[in-house]
Motif scaffolding. Structure first.
Motif, mmCIF file in Angstrom:
data_model
loop_
_atom_site.group_PDB
_atom_site.id
_atom_site.type_symbol
_atom_site.label_atom_id
_atom_site.label_comp_id
_atom_site.label_asym_id
_atom_site.label_seq_id
_atom_site.Cartn_x
_atom_site.Cartn_y
_atom_site.Cartn_z
ATOM 1 N N ARG A 169 -13.066 -42.629 -21.765
ATOM 2 C CA ARG A 169 -13.253 -44.055 -22.062
ATOM 3 C C ARG A 169 -13.198 -44.912 -20.807
ATOM 4 N NH1 ARG A 169 -14.184 -48.533 -22.527
ATOM 5 N NH2 ARG A 169 -13.754 -50.017 -24.221
ATOM 6 N N PHE A 170 -12.277 -44.576 -19.920
ATOM 7 C CA PHE A 170 -12.085 -45.446 -18.754
ATOM 8 C C PHE A 170 -12.603 -44.813 -17.471
ATOM 9 C CE2 PHE A 170 -8.667 -46.545 -21.744
ATOM 10 C CZ PHE A 170 -8.998 -47.864 -21.985
ATOM 11 N N GLY A 171 -13.197 -43.636 -17.604
ATOM 12 C CA GLY A 171 -13.819 -43.032 -16.444
ATOM 13 C C GLY A 171 -12.849 -42.434 -15.452
ATOM 14 N N TYR A 172 -11.793 -41.856 -15.905
ATOM 15 C CA TYR A 172 -10.829 -41.179 -15.035
ATOM 16 C C TYR A 172 -10.951 -39.664 -15.266
ATOM 17 C CZ TYR A 172 -8.551 -45.636 -14.093
ATOM 18 O OH TYR A 172 -8.285 -46.913 -13.691
ATOM 19 N N PRO A 173 -11.623 -38.972 -14.386
ATOM 20 C CA PRO A 173 -11.790 -37.519 -14.590
ATOM 21 C C PRO A 173 -10.469 -36.754 -14.520
ATOM 22 C CG PRO A 173 -12.616 -38.182 -12.429
ATOM 23 C CD PRO A 173 -12.331 -39.454 -13.173
ATOM 24 N N GLU A 174 -9.504 -37.283 -13.768
ATOM 25 C CA GLU A 174 -8.209 -36.601 -13.703
ATOM 26 C C GLU A 174 -7.540 -36.516 -15.079
ATOM 27 O OE1 GLU A 174 -9.103 -39.158 -11.947
ATOM 28 O OE2 GLU A 174 -9.226 -38.500 -9.854
ATOM 29 N N LEU A 175 -7.616 -37.658 -15.820
ATOM 30 C CA LEU A 175 -7.033 -37.652 -17.165
ATOM 31 C C LEU A 175 -7.782 -36.690 -18.079
ATOM 32 C CD1 LEU A 175 -6.360 -41.469 -17.753
ATOM 33 C CD2 LEU A 175 -4.773 -39.687 -17.010
ATOM 34 N N THR A 176 -9.116 -36.614 -17.900
ATOM 35 C CA THR A 176 -9.895 -35.684 -18.718
ATOM 36 C C THR A 176 -9.485 -34.246 -18.450
ATOM 37 O OG1 THR A 176 -11.774 -37.220 -18.658
ATOM 38 C CG2 THR A 176 -12.226 -34.941 -19.317
ATOM 39 N N VAL A 177 -9.264 -33.913 -17.176
ATOM 40 C CA VAL A 177 -8.853 -32.549 -16.825
ATOM 41 C C VAL A 177 -7.477 -32.236 -17.408
ATOM 42 C CG1 VAL A 177 -8.221 -31.024 -14.911
ATOM 43 C CG2 VAL A 177 -10.269 -32.452 -14.756
ATOM 44 N N LEU A 178 -6.550 -33.206 -17.297
ATOM 45 C CA LEU A 178 -5.211 -32.987 -17.859
ATOM 46 C C LEU A 178 -5.271 -32.790 -19.378
ATOM 47 C CD1 LEU A 178 -3.061 -35.585 -15.847
ATOM 48 C CD2 LEU A 178 -3.041 -33.081 -15.649
ATOM 49 N N GLY A 179 -6.118 -33.598 -20.059
ATOM 50 C CA GLY A 179 -6.249 -33.448 -21.505
ATOM 51 C C GLY A 179 -6.839 -32.107 -21.881
ATOM 52 N N ALA A 180 -7.854 -31.672 -21.115
ATOM 53 C CA ALA A 180 -8.467 -30.381 -21.392
ATOM 54 C C ALA A 180 -7.471 -29.253 -21.159
ATOM 55 C CB ALA A 180 -9.709 -30.202 -20.523
ATOM 56 N N ALA A 181 -6.671 -29.356 -20.085
ATOM 57 C CA ALA A 181 -5.671 -28.323 -19.797
ATOM 58 C C ALA A 181 -4.639 -28.237 -20.909
ATOM 59 C CB ALA A 181 -4.995 -28.614 -18.452
ATOM 60 N N ALA A 182 -4.207 -29.400 -21.415
ATOM 61 C CA ALA A 182 -3.241 -29.396 -22.511
ATOM 62 C C ALA A 182 -3.849 -28.769 -23.766
ATOM 63 C CB ALA A 182 -2.769 -30.821 -22.798
ATOM 64 N N GLY A 183 -5.125 -29.076 -24.037
ATOM 65 C CA GLY A 183 -5.778 -28.484 -25.203
ATOM 66 C C GLY A 183 -5.927 -26.989 -25.064
ATOM 67 N N VAL A 184 -6.275 -26.522 -23.852
ATOM 68 C CA VAL A 184 -6.392 -25.076 -23.624
ATOM 69 C C VAL A 184 -5.034 -24.400 -23.796
ATOM 70 C CG1 VAL A 184 -6.867 -23.338 -21.858
ATOM 71 C CG2 VAL A 184 -8.411 -25.268 -22.137
ATOM 72 N N ALA A 185 -3.944 -25.046 -23.341
ATOM 73 C CA ALA A 185 -2.601 -24.470 -23.488
ATOM 74 C C ALA A 185 -2.251 -24.275 -24.961
ATOM 75 C CB ALA A 185 -1.571 -25.370 -22.803
ATOM 76 N N VAL A 186 -2.601 -25.253 -25.788
ATOM 77 C CA VAL A 186 -2.330 -25.119 -27.219
ATOM 78 C C VAL A 186 -3.169 -24.004 -27.820
ATOM 79 C CG1 VAL A 186 -2.453 -26.289 -29.458
ATOM 80 C CG2 VAL A 186 -1.646 -27.535 -27.454
ATOM 81 N N ALA A 187 -4.441 -23.899 -27.408
ATOM 82 C CA ALA A 187 -5.310 -22.844 -27.936
ATOM 83 C C ALA A 187 -4.802 -21.460 -27.528
ATOM 84 C CB ALA A 187 -6.741 -23.055 -27.449
ATOM 85 N N VAL A 188 -4.376 -21.320 -26.289
ATOM 86 C CA VAL A 188 -3.834 -20.034 -25.832
ATOM 87 C C VAL A 188 -2.546 -19.691 -26.594
ATOM 88 C CG1 VAL A 188 -2.828 -18.835 -23.855
ATOM 89 C CG2 VAL A 188 -4.917 -20.176 -23.571
ATOM 90 N N ALA A 189 -1.735 -20.707 -26.848
ATOM 91 C CA ALA A 189 -0.499 -20.480 -27.606
ATOM 92 C C ALA A 189 -0.805 -19.972 -29.018
ATOM 93 C CB ALA A 189 0.323 -21.769 -27.663
#
Length: 411
Positions: free
Chosen positions: A23-43
């Motif tokens: 929404r605000f154009g911060y790729p760092e936040l997008t990467v952090l969100g994707a990493a958190a989602g991947v962690a949940v999927a791996v769990a």
């Protein structure tokens, strides 16, 4: 499968970070969100792995009298070939939860744990199944599975020794009814001698009178048959302490004592319940081809009273362990069926203080049963003499009933 509070927080954070980054154009936040989602999927994938476990239980013994020790040995084996099983496990034993150590259980290895089974109360103690809980390394997802079957441990009522059993009545072919202790060989008639008859059976006086050899023909009178009717109605046992009706427990002990004494003397005995649960009635029908299933009828002969085998109840003591109070059934209906079927010679009725008002229905059975004895347990006042014309024994518990047993031998 369930997600923990930590997993829920991380999943929410993943969605918020991913959405904010776009929404605000911060790729760092997008990467952090994707990493958190991947962690949940791996769990989820990690916790979803189902270990291959083999569970064996051994009860020693699986049938005990109330208060006697019983132990359960549980063996858990990892039959997988690739991965060690790091799990949290617990076995359920009645109302207790017993922890089972299965952390880092290598392939082909097993672990064994033993524990005591509570036997302070009569009943059927279910043991198992093993409850295995698996978590991912980050503690985001938890999965609980059950392994193995539930094994019952039968806690029978305590048995009090009885020094005598009822004699009942033996019926001869001529219609005469005699009191016999354990059945007997009785003279019935005379017949002509045939080759092979024992000479000691020759009736010489009659042979001399008729001019030919006559031998005695004997018959085995029927064994006295005992019927035990246990009143398991809620109305018959109104007094309870912490949900337990001590008068009913005492009646179960008395029933177990009478049944055991009869089996010890090799006498046929039938155990009935005023209100029989469906499972006990079905087991009774499977165990015997006679006896009213609606009353929970069951025959006991010889060692069959001990109940050996797995699964459902297999003998009177098992059924006494499984029976509970019920708000169904009436003593009037039970007495009507007993009068119609005439299942034996001696009737022993065991009830509580709430059943004394219905003893008139039992008194009507005196014509069908030569001997009728009633045991009343837990009454604060003695039963009025001559109630229903019956012989009534007031007892505080099973031990008191056993002590009074010889005193009621009027058969």
């Amino acid at each position: 499968m369930g997600i923990t509070a930590r997993g829920t927080g991380l999943l929410v954070a993943a969605v918020l970070l991913f959405g904010a980054g776009f929404r605000f154009g911060y790729p760092e936040l997008t990467v952090l969100g994707a990493a958190a989602g991947v962690a949940v999927a791996v769990a989820v994938l990690s916790a979803a792995w189902r270990p291959r476990l083999q569970v064996r239980r051994q009860a020693d013994p699986d049938r005990v009298a109330r208060g006697e020790p019983a132990a359960m040995t549980l063996t858990v084996r990892n039959v997988g070939r690739l991965r060690s099983a790091s799990l949290l496990a617990a076995d359920r034993c009645g109302d207790q939860v017993v922890p089972v150590p299965v952390l880092r259980l290598r392939p082909g290895a097993d672990t064994t744990v033993g524990y005591e089974v509570p036997t302070a109360r009569r009943g059927v103690v279910p043991v198992g199944p093993l409850r295995v809980t698996r978590r991912d390394p980050l503690g985001l997802v938890v999965v609980a599975r059950s392994y193995g079957d539930s094994v019952p441990v039968w806690v029978h009522p305590k048995i009090h020794p009885l020094r005598a059993v009822p004699t009942g009545a033996g019926r001869s072919l001529d219609g005469r009814v005699d009191a016999v202790p354990h059945g007997s060989i009785t003279f019935d008639s005379l017949r002509e001698y045939v080759v092979g008859d024992e000479l000691r059976r020759v009736h010489w006086r009659t042979s001399a009178r008729v001019g030919e050899l006559m031998v005695r023909e004997n018959v085995d009178t029927s064994l006295p048959r005992i019927v035990v009717l246990l009143d398991n109605r809620l109305a018959a046992h109104p007094q309870r302490v912490r949900g337990v009706a001590e008068s009913f427990e005492a009646a179960c002990e008395a029933a177990a004592s009478v049944v055991t004494a009869a089996v010890r003397e090799d006498l046929p005995v039938t155990l009935l319940f005023v209100a029989a649960p469906d499972d006990l009635a079905e087991a009774s029908t499977a165990a015997t081809h006679h006896g009213p299933a609606g009353l929970g009828g069951t025959e006991a002969h010889g060692a069959g009273a001990d109940g050996a085998g797995d699964g459902g109840p297999t003998g009177p003591l098992d059924r006494l362990a499984a029976v509970s109070l019920s708000d169904e059934g009436t003593l009037e209906a039970a007495a009507a069926r007993l009068r119609r079927d005439r299942l034996g010679d001696t009737l022993v009725v065991l009830t509580g203080p709430g059943g004394r008002d219905d003893l008139g229905h039992v008194g009507a059975l005196r014509g069908a049963y030569p001997s009728v004895v009633v045991g009343v347990f837990g009454a604060t006042e003695p039963t009025p003499p001559g109630t229903g014309g019956l012989l009534v024994v007031d007892a505080a518990d099973g031990a008191a009933f056993a002590a009074e047993w010889d005193g009621v031998r009027r058969w």
